[in-house]
Write an enzyme that holds these catalytic residues in place. Structure first.
Site, PDB file in Angstrom:
ATOM      1  N   ASN A  29       1.566  -5.173 -11.321  1.00 39.86           N
ATOM      2  CA  ASN A  29       2.471  -5.109 -10.164  1.00 39.86           C
ATOM      3  C   ASN A  29       3.311  -6.354 -10.009  1.00 39.86           C
ATOM      4  OD1 ASN A  29       1.005  -2.808  -9.423  1.00 39.86           O
ATOM      5  ND2 ASN A  29      -0.377  -3.981  -8.116  1.00 39.86           N
ATOM      6  N   ALA A  60      -3.798  -6.498 -14.464  1.00 35.80           N
ATOM      7  CA  ALA A  60      -3.042  -7.530 -15.184  1.00 35.80           C
ATOM      8  C   ALA A  60      -3.608  -8.913 -14.858  1.00 35.80           C
ATOM      9  CB  ALA A  60      -1.564  -7.451 -14.807  1.00 35.80           C
ATOM     10  N   ASP A 268      -9.640 -11.130  -8.575  1.00 32.18           N
ATOM     11  CA  ASP A 268      -9.355 -10.660  -9.945  1.00 32.18           C
ATOM     12  C   ASP A 268      -9.723 -11.733 -10.968  1.00 32.18           C
ATOM     13  OD1 ASP A 268      -8.283  -8.416  -8.693  1.00 32.18           O
ATOM     14  OD2 ASP A 268      -6.304  -9.346  -8.584  1.00 32.18           O
TER      15      ASP A 268
HETATM   16  O1  RIB Z   1      -5.953  -8.569  -6.043  1.00 31.91           O
HETATM   17  C1  RIB Z   1      -4.645  -9.054  -5.893  1.00 31.91           C
HETATM   18  C2  RIB Z   1      -3.683  -8.097  -6.467  1.00 31.91           C
HETATM   19  O2  RIB Z   1      -3.797  -6.890  -5.742  1.00 31.91           O
HETATM   20  C3  RIB Z   1      -2.231  -8.511  -6.333  1.00 31.91           C
HETATM   21  O3  RIB Z   1      -1.747  -9.205  -7.454  1.00 31.91           O
HETATM   22  C4  RIB Z   1      -1.519  -7.204  -6.074  1.00 31.91           C
HETATM   23  O4  RIB Z   1      -0.678  -6.811  -7.090  1.00 31.91           O
HETATM   24  C5  RIB Z   1      -2.613  -6.165  -5.839  1.00 31.91           C
HETATM   25  O5  RIB Z   1      -2.757  -5.360  -6.927  1.00 31.91           O
END
Ligand code: RIB
Length: 323
Positions: A29, A60, A268
């Site tokens: 995104n 990503a 992430d």
């Molecule tokens: O976890 C954070 C991510 O969640 C962001 O980068 C945004 O794109 C959403 O997917």
């Protein structure tokens, strides 16, 4: 709880072992991000700073973390033929992610609207765009990218049929499957059965288990996880660190103290660190030690991928902790 010296030593060891192949399948995104003093309440307008477009997407972000830490990383996903797509592909390539499994299509690239307040907390609204085109057929055509890895990372920003198909291909090939139960979505039992390691926060665990769980009560927590049929779960608790549940044993891993600017993408980077560590043969709690350092560091800069540290920077940070 492990003491901080042990955590640093374990994180250093884990970092030095990373290199085994990881595949991530899912979302990419463009994060349209604005900083405000505080997050708006429903119906309220608040004044923000300039809007910046930053590379993001849970999958990503996870892939970029893995690659920066030294894992051979491949990403399966879709991007639009637009400027966001170019920006996102560029960020993945710069981080060293293998992007052969990414298709460009006519839909606009996935995007999010992110608001970050002065304390670094955020709200995120996700619009799938091209991510919605990743379906089971697409995943089957790229199955070799999954079966050639040691571990597969999944989240719920990708369509469920694609997530389940990827999990099945991995499971059948003996590739470990790690699912981040985010964003909260109803998922079929058949998918959960294919998952080896679940990563959840307290809210997600409550939704999955159908009831609020007192996470300070470790017996209640163990039971909730066992009732869900999982042996290996990492419960992320934001500023309170994480709880690793592995075959009934619970280990608490605290965060590292840093000056937080923006928490976007920290979760992430936690998952990416775990994927890299598990692929290298480390245990879940060993992986969580490195993940604690990497995800804490990801909060001191703005954005998701733009906030991630290289392996060398993480190594330097860890060695400073022992001085
Ligand atoms: O976890 C954070 C991510 O969640 C962001 O980068 C945004 O794109 C959403 O997917």
């Amino acid at each position: 709880m492990k003491n901080s010296k042990d955590i640093v030593a374990t994180a250093q060891q884990v970092l030095s072992s990373i290199g085994a192949p990881v595949t991530v399948m899912g979302s990419i995104n463009a994060d349209l991000t604005v900083e405000t003093e505080r997050l708006p309440r429903p119906g309220e307008t608040v004044i923000g700073g300039p809007v910046v477009t930053l590379p993001g997407g849970k999958s990503a972000n996870q892939a970029v973390t893995c690659s920066l830490l030294g894992a051979k990383t491949k990403l399966i996903g879709a991007l639009g033929n637009d400027s966001h797509g170019d920006l996102l592909l560029d960020s993945l390539n710069k981080a060293g992610v293998d992007t052969a499994g990414i298709r460009r299509c006519e839909e606009p690239s996935g995007s999010t609207m992110i608001t970050v307040d002065a304390a670094g907390e955020n709200t995120i609204v996700y619009s799938a765009g091209a991510n919605a085109l990743v379906n089971a057929d697409f995943v089957r055509e790229e199955s070799q990218i999954i079966t050639s890895a040691k571990i597969l990372g999944l989240c719920l920003e990708a369509p469920l049929d694609a997530v389940e198909e990827a999990a099945r291909i991995a499971h059948d090939a003996g590739v470990q499957v790690v699912l981040n139960f985010s964003p909260i979505t109803q998922v079929p039992e058949s998918l959960l059965k294919l998952v080896d390691v679940l990563i959840v926060n307290q809210h997600e665990l409550a939704v999955l288990g159908g009831q609020e769980i007192d996470v300070t009560n470790l017996d209640e927590l163990r039971k909730a996880v066992a009732d869900l049929g999982f042996e290996q779960v990492v419960l992320t608790l934001g500023g309170s660190g994480s709880l690793v549940l592995d075959s009934g044993e619970v280990t608490r891993i605290p965060i590292f103290e840093v000056d937080t600017v923006d928490t976007t993408g920290a979760g992430d980077s936690f998952m990416g660190s775990l994927l890299s560590a598990l692929a290298a043969g480390c245990s879940l709690s060993e992986g969580a030690c490195l993940a604690a350092a990497v995800s804490s560091l990801a909060t001191v800069r703005m954005g998701a991928q733009s906030s991630y540290w290289s392996a060398r920077e993480v190594r330097d940070f860890l060695s400073q902790q022992t001085r």
